[in-house]
Design a protein around this motif. Structure first.
Motif, mmCIF file in Angstrom:
data_model
loop_
_atom_site.group_PDB
_atom_site.id
_atom_site.type_symbol
_atom_site.label_atom_id
_atom_site.label_comp_id
_atom_site.label_asym_id
_atom_site.label_seq_id
_atom_site.Cartn_x
_atom_site.Cartn_y
_atom_site.Cartn_z
ATOM 1 N N SER A 37 35.512 62.252 40.715
ATOM 2 C CA SER A 37 34.919 62.529 39.407
ATOM 3 C C SER A 37 34.617 61.246 38.619
ATOM 4 N N GLU A 38 33.992 61.448 37.479
ATOM 5 C CA GLU A 38 33.756 60.323 36.561
ATOM 6 C C GLU A 38 35.079 59.686 36.131
ATOM 7 N N ALA A 39 36.104 60.526 35.933
ATOM 8 C CA ALA A 39 37.425 59.997 35.557
ATOM 9 C C ALA A 39 37.972 59.093 36.659
ATOM 10 N N ASP A 40 37.760 59.471 37.911
ATOM 11 C CA ASP A 40 38.191 58.625 39.026
ATOM 12 C C ASP A 40 37.452 57.293 39.002
ATOM 13 N N ARG A 42 36.175 55.755 36.432
ATOM 14 C CA ARG A 42 36.682 54.935 35.328
ATOM 15 C C ARG A 42 38.042 54.328 35.678
ATOM 16 N N THR A 43 38.853 55.082 36.392
ATOM 17 C CA THR A 43 40.167 54.559 36.804
ATOM 18 C C THR A 43 40.002 53.366 37.731
ATOM 19 N N LYS A 361 27.432 62.167 30.239
ATOM 20 C CA LYS A 361 28.289 61.885 31.380
ATOM 21 C C LYS A 361 27.668 60.784 32.238
#
Length: 471
Positions: A37-40, A42-43, A361
């Motif tokens: 995901s986008e969160a991944d 960013r991490t 997003k």
């Protein structure tokens, strides 16, 4: 190392003409999944920012538009005749994506390389390209002008020497020009008819403004013969192009709809395809080009040859590149990003890409977080593809930045056992201390690298399913 022309036996062709990845990444794109995901992303971006020595950045900008359909092409593209609302909508969202990406990287993350690919990047006007470059300059921290490489892929059918000059004035200092083949019957068979004189004029204009000009050719196209391709090679060599990429045609009509327009009975046989590959290598070596790896060649004065000599050569989604160990930031539909610990790919469909941007997003739809084993195998395959050898006595951690002290020979004991046949066939030289790809092995690098690929799906006959044939 002096490079020589090499003859290949029919037995080797039959044994190693399998299907395998081109290894512009490892793990390869079929392993990317939509659970990333986008969160991944960013991490992993934050992890890269916080590393002891943050890597420089390489920016890839995807422009998907083309004026016409080339039947051989497997790139993500949209065929349209004019700059219309669709193009303007895409450009607006691309600029928004660049702004969002730039927010993720600090001042110590210098952009050392920018590359415009496609599609046809010069489909856009000079003003539209300027908008993109200006946005990048505002959102990212660029290296010094004399160090910054800005490259673009050109379709010579839709640009003039004056247009090349205008791009150089905007900062472009590396050009890649699509030719494929000058033979009229070949051009007609793949729906890419281009005037030879105009194409040469564009190449010469690029050389007047750049020390690094690449020409793309393709071996294995329909109606292609050794004689016709020899004529094309001679004409390109005469231009003085500093880099030449002679790609093997990847015929995958089940996956690439445009290729269904090609008459399969007009394709060269396996033996003929290898003869075309050998012809390219022999002619280019005789013309003082250095065989960088696989299908890439460069004059000794070109930065790609220098990177090959100094060990800084790297392979990524654009092929071989001079910028070692950069994080790749891809923007635009289908573009792929790559950190040391992850891959992330954008939505390829224009309408869905626009929807994701409009939803505030990043348009990431799939990717992969790399395990320690992934990173080790990635490093080994990079070594093979870029330096053609592996130090088997070295600890794994030295190559792949892990804490493992196991030697390469111990870690890859099963793979090295399977390589006995490769050594017997003269594709590699193998002892306890080192694995080296031979001159003959250069023709089969994808097959050699595939031994280290633990994901490679195979059918009962041993053929790899989702990839093109190695010859």
């Amino acid at each position: 190392m002096q490079q020589h022309a090499t003859s290949i036996s029919k037995d080797l062709i039959q044994r190693y003409d399998t299907a395998a990845p081109r290894y512009t990444s490892y793990p390869t794109a079929p392993q990317f999944h939509n659970g990333f995901s986008e969160a991944d992303y960013r991490t992993h971006a934050e992890l890269a920012n916080n590393s002891l020595l943050p890597r420089d950045l390489s920016l890839y900008v995807h422009i998907p538009f083309c004026h016409s359909l080339c039947y051989f092409c497997g790139c993500n593209k949209v065929v349209t005749q004019t700059t219309n609302n669709k193009v303007n909508e895409y450009l607006d969202r691309l600029l928004r994506e660049i702004r969002r990406r730039g927010q993720l990287f600090g001042a110590d993350r210098l952009v050392t390389q920018i590359h415009f690919g496609g599609g046809t990047p010069n489909f856009l006007s000079a003003e539209q390209i300027h908008l993109i470059l200006d946005e990048i300059a505002q959102q990212f921290h660029l290296d010094l002008p004399h160090k910054l490489e800005i490259g673009i892929e050109l379709d010579p059918r839709s640009i003039t020497p004056k247009g090349v000059h205008e791009l150089n004035q905007q900062g472009f200092n590396r050009f890649s020009i699509g030719v494929q083949d000058f033979s009229a019957p070949v051009q007609e068979a793949v729906n890419r008819v281009q005037n030879e004189a105009d194409t040469v004029d564009v190449i010469e204009a690029a050389l007047a403004h750049s020390k690094s000009v690449n020409v793309d050719l393709i071996t294995g196209l329909p109606r292609q013969t050794v004689k016709s391709f020899a004529d094309t090679l001679d004409k390109i060599i005469d231009t003085g192009a500093t880099r030449i990429a002679a790609y093997n045609f990847a015929y995958l009509p089940a996956r690439i709809k445009a290729q269904r327009m090609i008459n399969p009975t007009e394709l060269p046989s396996t033996t003929s395809r290898l003869a075309l590959v050998a012809l390219a290598r022999d002619k280019l070596l005789a013309a003082d080009y250095v065989h960088i790896g696989m299908d890439h060649y460069a004059l000794a004065s070109d930065s790609l040859a220098e990177a090959y000599r100094t060990g800084s050569l790297q392979r990524n989604f654009q092929g071989y590149t001079t910028h070692r160990e950069t994080d790749l930031i891809g923007v635009g539909a289908s573009a792929i990003s790559n950190f040391a610990t992850a891959y992330a790919q954008n939505e390829p469909t224009l309408s869905k890409y626009i929807e994701l941007i409009d939803s505030d997003k990043l348009p990431i739809v799939k990717g992969l977080s790399l395990s320690e084993d992934d990173r080790i195998r990635h490093a080994v395959i990079q070594q093979l593809m870029c330096r053609h050898q592996i130090d088997l006595s070295a600890p794994v951690g030295r190559l792949a930045d892990t804490d493992l002290h196991t030697s390469m020979s111990d870690y890859f004991a099963p793979e090295l056992t399977r390589m006995a046949q490769l050594a017997e066939d003269g594709l590699i030289e193998l002892d306890q201390a080192r694995l080296t790809i031979t001159e003959t092995g250069r023709f089969f690098m994808r097959s050699i690298a595939s031994v280290f690929d633990r994901y490679l799906p195979q059918s009962q006959s041993g053929q790899v399913l989702p990839f093109s044939r190695t010859i």
